[in-house]
Design an enzyme around this catalytic site. Structure first.
Site, PDB file in Angstrom:
ATOM      1  N   GLU A 185      -0.795  38.338  27.025  1.00 18.26           N
ATOM      2  CA  GLU A 185      -1.604  37.258  26.461  1.00 18.26           C
ATOM      3  C   GLU A 185      -0.822  36.592  25.319  1.00 18.26           C
ATOM      4  O   GLU A 185       0.111  37.195  24.766  1.00 18.26           O
ATOM      5  CB  GLU A 185      -2.905  37.841  25.879  1.00 18.26           C
ATOM      6  CG  GLU A 185      -3.785  38.524  26.897  1.00 18.26           C
ATOM      7  CD  GLU A 185      -4.257  37.581  27.987  1.00 18.26           C
ATOM      8  OE1 GLU A 185      -4.961  36.623  27.675  1.00 18.26           O
ATOM      9  OE2 GLU A 185      -3.894  37.791  29.161  1.00 18.26           O
ATOM     10  N   LYS A 200     -12.405  42.600  31.268  1.00 19.26           N
ATOM     11  CA  LYS A 200     -12.392  42.653  32.738  1.00 19.26           C
ATOM     12  C   LYS A 200     -13.407  43.668  33.275  1.00 19.26           C
ATOM     13  O   LYS A 200     -14.110  43.388  34.251  1.00 19.26           O
ATOM     14  CB  LYS A 200     -10.981  42.975  33.233  1.00 19.26           C
ATOM     15  CG  LYS A 200     -10.004  41.823  32.977  1.00 19.26           C
ATOM     16  CD  LYS A 200      -8.564  42.239  33.206  1.00 19.26           C
ATOM     17  CE  LYS A 200      -7.601  41.075  32.976  1.00 19.26           C
ATOM     18  NZ  LYS A 200      -6.187  41.481  32.930  1.00 19.26           N
TER      19      LYS A 200
HETATM   20  N1  HSE Z   1      -2.306  39.679  29.989  1.00 21.30           N
HETATM   21  C1  HSE Z   1      -2.963  39.981  31.216  1.00 21.30           C
HETATM   22  C2  HSE Z   1      -2.385  41.275  31.767  1.00 21.30           C
HETATM   23  C3  HSE Z   1      -2.778  38.863  32.200  1.00 21.30           C
HETATM   24  O1  HSE Z   1      -1.338  41.704  31.280  1.00 21.30           O
HETATM   25  O2  HSE Z   1      -2.979  41.845  32.677  1.00 21.30           O
HETATM   26  C4  HSE Z   1      -3.640  38.961  33.415  1.00 21.30           C
HETATM   27  O3  HSE Z   1      -5.002  38.947  33.088  1.00 21.30           O
END
Ligand code: HSE
Length: 401
Positions: A185, A200
């Site tokens: 991110e 998530k």
């Molecule tokens: N930063 C997130 C990860 C990207 O590393 O999974 C995908 O959602």
């Protein structure tokens, strides 16, 4: 505006790693009935790979354009994303989004808005990149047999852990690599502290069980304090360390959620999920376990998932939130007992955690570790203090009590 089988005239918000990859995926998908007609960006001075007339900085150029029937939102900022998504839906446009923080934080409002406006909101790309997990939970697992969803949901932290374990590089180096590869991110602490996986699992729990849980009711710890001693412990005992998010049905009709590093045994499906890959194990009452595996981060895998939602809109697909519509969702609980590994530096660090039982205690000159049993609710109670300490916690298994 949501004409069935009509061409998707897309207004895209955000042209970062995923936005640019989506454009590439659409352009190279021969059968796709979609076209990106306008892209709204924050920085007009940045060099772009497409003609300048494709770009705008005023969101209304997309929201108020009647030719645009689908908005794809791929920006980082969750609150700005919410404003964009809400105004697009109220303007009669359907939306595809990848913004897990926005979805996890504002799910109820966004569900209500879908009903009120008639516009659809799809977001399979928000969890597990290219793995079609949300649509599967919604459509295939559309009954109440589901017992658990367990997964590696963050590609960056899995990449870091894999590199530390197999290539012996340190945390900072591995994190840099994850950033350079475009997995992390914009604020990588969201990856390594477990927040990205937390968003998530909140979304997956909504679609898998129908239960809506707030972030501050869920224990979440990450990998930023992992050290060589933890890797050594894992190696010696035949484990790999993975950052795992889990939603587990317990006590008749409750569901417990958490995000924590896990000491994973060779027998578990997720043991071999390495690098930026994600893996999700779905467990149900009569079918035992199923396993979904795929790239969870990176521009093209995520862009492909966004394209799948765009295509789904050409068939007028929308989420029904079936577990809420047709079933009584299980209540949320933190009343489960975990076996954990806890490594710390000062004896008072141990006093913070209210262990029910300690089965193994190890001391060295530099650090200590224990293996013991602790309730998830007790961990949540000390979460704020815990976050500030340089200690490492990993769970081994959920215990039956
Ligand atoms: N930063 C997130 C990860 C990207 O590393 O999974 C995908 O959602």
């Amino acid at each position: 505006m949501n004409n069935q089988n009509s061409k998707q005239q897309i207004g895209l918000f955000g042209f970062g790693v995923v936005g640019e990859s989506l454009h590439h995926v659409i352009t190279n998908s021969h059968a796709s009935n979609a076209e990106v007609v306008k892209i709204c960006i924050r920085d007009p001075h940045k060099k772009r790979s497409l003609p300048a007339e494709m770009f705008c900085t005023d969101r209304d150029e997309i929201i108020q354009d009647n030719e645009i029937n689908l908005v794809v939102e791929l920006i980082d900022d969750a609150e700005q994303a919410l404003e964009i998504v809400k105004s697009a839906m109220l303007a009669g446009k359907s939306v595809v989004s990848g913004n897990k923080k926005m979805l996890a934080t504002h799910m109820e409002e966004l569900m209500d808005l879908q009903q009120l406006s008639g516009s659809a909101l799809l977001y399979d790309a928000s969890a597990c990149g290219s793995i079609p997990v949300i649509r599967n939970l919604e459509e295939y697992y559309d009954n109440d047999l589901l017992l658990s969803i367990t997964g590696i949901l963050n590609g960056s932290s899995n990449y870091i852990l894999s590199r530390m374990y197999s290539k012996n590089i340190d945390f900072a180096q591995a994190l840099n690599q994850a950033c350079e590869m475009g997995f992390a991110e914009a604020d990588p602490s969201l990856d390594v502290e477990g927040h990205d996986a937390l968003y998530k699992i909140i979304i997956l729990t909504m679609h898998g069980f129908g239960t809506r849980v707030n972030q501050d009711e869920i224990f979440c710890s990450g990998i930023s304090h992992i050290g060589p001693a933890d890797i050594r412990f894992a190696r010696e005992r035949g484990y790999r360390i993975k950052l795992v998010a889990q939603a587990q049905k317990v006590h008749n009709n409750s569901v417990a959620l958490f995000v924590m590093p896990k000491l994973v045994t060779r027998e578990e499906y997720i043991y071999n999920v390495e690098d930026e890959y994600n893996g999700v194990v779905i467990e149900g009452e009569f079918y035992e376990k199923q396993f979904m595996f795929g790239k969870g981060a990176g521009g093209f895998p995520t862009g492909s998932s966004v394209l799948s939602d765009i295509t789904a809109r050409t068939h007028n697909y929308r989420y029904e939130y079936k577990k809420r519509k047709y079933f009584t969702p299980p209540a949320h609980t933190n009343d489960i007992l975990l076996e954990v590994y806890y490594r710390y530096r000062f004896t008072e660090d141990l006093l913070l955690l209210d262990f029910e039982e300690i089965t193994e205690h190890h001391s060295t000159r530099d650090y200590f570790y224990v293996i013991g049993q602790i309730r998830l609710g007790k961990l949540l109670q000390v979460k704020d203090k815990f976050d500030a300490m340089k200690v490492f916690l990993a769970f081994i298994r959920i215990l039956k009590d």
